[in-house]
Design a protein around this motif. Structure first.
Motif, PDB file in Angstrom:
ATOM      1  N   VAL A  17       0.875  -1.006   0.117  1.00  0.00           N
ATOM      2  CA  VAL A  17       0.096   0.063   0.014  1.00  0.00           C
ATOM      3  C   VAL A  17       0.955   1.204   0.062  1.00  0.00           C
ATOM      4  N   PHE A  18       1.919   1.405   0.917  1.00  0.00           N
ATOM      5  CA  PHE A  18       2.776   2.375   0.835  1.00  0.00           C
ATOM      6  C   PHE A  18       3.385   2.575  -0.542  1.00  0.00           C
ATOM      7  N   GLY A  24       2.071   6.987  -6.541  1.00  0.00           N
ATOM      8  CA  GLY A  24       1.088   7.691  -6.853  1.00  0.00           C
ATOM      9  C   GLY A  24       1.273   9.136  -6.730  1.00  0.00           C
ATOM     10  N   VAL A  25       1.862   9.525  -5.665  1.00  0.00           N
ATOM     11  CA  VAL A  25       2.151  10.915  -5.076  1.00  0.00           C
ATOM     12  C   VAL A  25       3.447  11.675  -5.319  1.00  0.00           C
ATOM     13  N   SER A  26       4.404  10.736  -5.146  1.00  0.00           N
ATOM     14  CA  SER A  26       5.712  11.536  -5.211  1.00  0.00           C
ATOM     15  C   SER A  26       5.926  12.252  -6.427  1.00  0.00           C
ATOM     16  N   ASN A  67      13.533  -4.762  -9.671  1.00  0.00           N
ATOM     17  CA  ASN A  67      12.003  -5.343  -9.792  1.00  0.00           C
ATOM     18  C   ASN A  67      11.149  -4.588  -9.840  1.00  0.00           C
ATOM     19  N   ASN A  68      11.037  -3.955 -11.233  1.00  0.00           N
ATOM     20  CA  ASN A  68      10.066  -2.825 -11.601  1.00  0.00           C
ATOM     21  C   ASN A  68       8.563  -3.326 -11.586  1.00  0.00           C
ATOM     22  N   THR A  69       8.225  -4.191 -10.561  1.00  0.00           N
ATOM     23  CA  THR A  69       6.602  -4.485 -10.467  1.00  0.00           C
ATOM     24  C   THR A  69       6.155  -3.921  -9.290  1.00  0.00           C
ATOM     25  N   LYS A  70       5.345  -2.843  -9.663  1.00  0.00           N
ATOM     26  CA  LYS A  70       4.873  -2.283  -8.483  1.00  0.00           C
ATOM     27  C   LYS A  70       3.758  -2.752  -7.750  1.00  0.00           C
TER      28      LYS A  70
END
Length: 70
Positions: A17-18, A24-26, A67-70
């Motif tokens: 979640v973090f 999403g925000v940064s 590991n670019n899987t968000k």
């Protein structure tokens, strides 16, 4: 920090979640305030402290394949 994200945060529901909130925000916050010292300096200090703590825990700062899987 990527190793911490991939090896620790992603293994917990609250970490995932973090990560979603962060990604999403940064980008927007950096776009708006990234050049401002009042924004950049405290965050850099906090991240520097976190990196030192992670190094003490054994996290490496060698090159890392993301590991670019968000």
């Amino acid at each position: 920090l990527r190793r911490y994200r991939d090896n620790y945060l992603k293994t917990h529901w609250w970490g995932r979640v973090f990560i979603k909130i962060y990604y999403g925000v940064s980008p927007t916050l950096v776009k708006w305030f990234g050049e401002k010292k009042w924004f950049r300096n405290p965050i850099k200090k906090k991240l520097d402290k976190m990196v030192l703590k992670l190094e003490k825990k054994g996290y490496s700062d060698t090159p890392y394949t993301d590991n670019n899987t968000k």
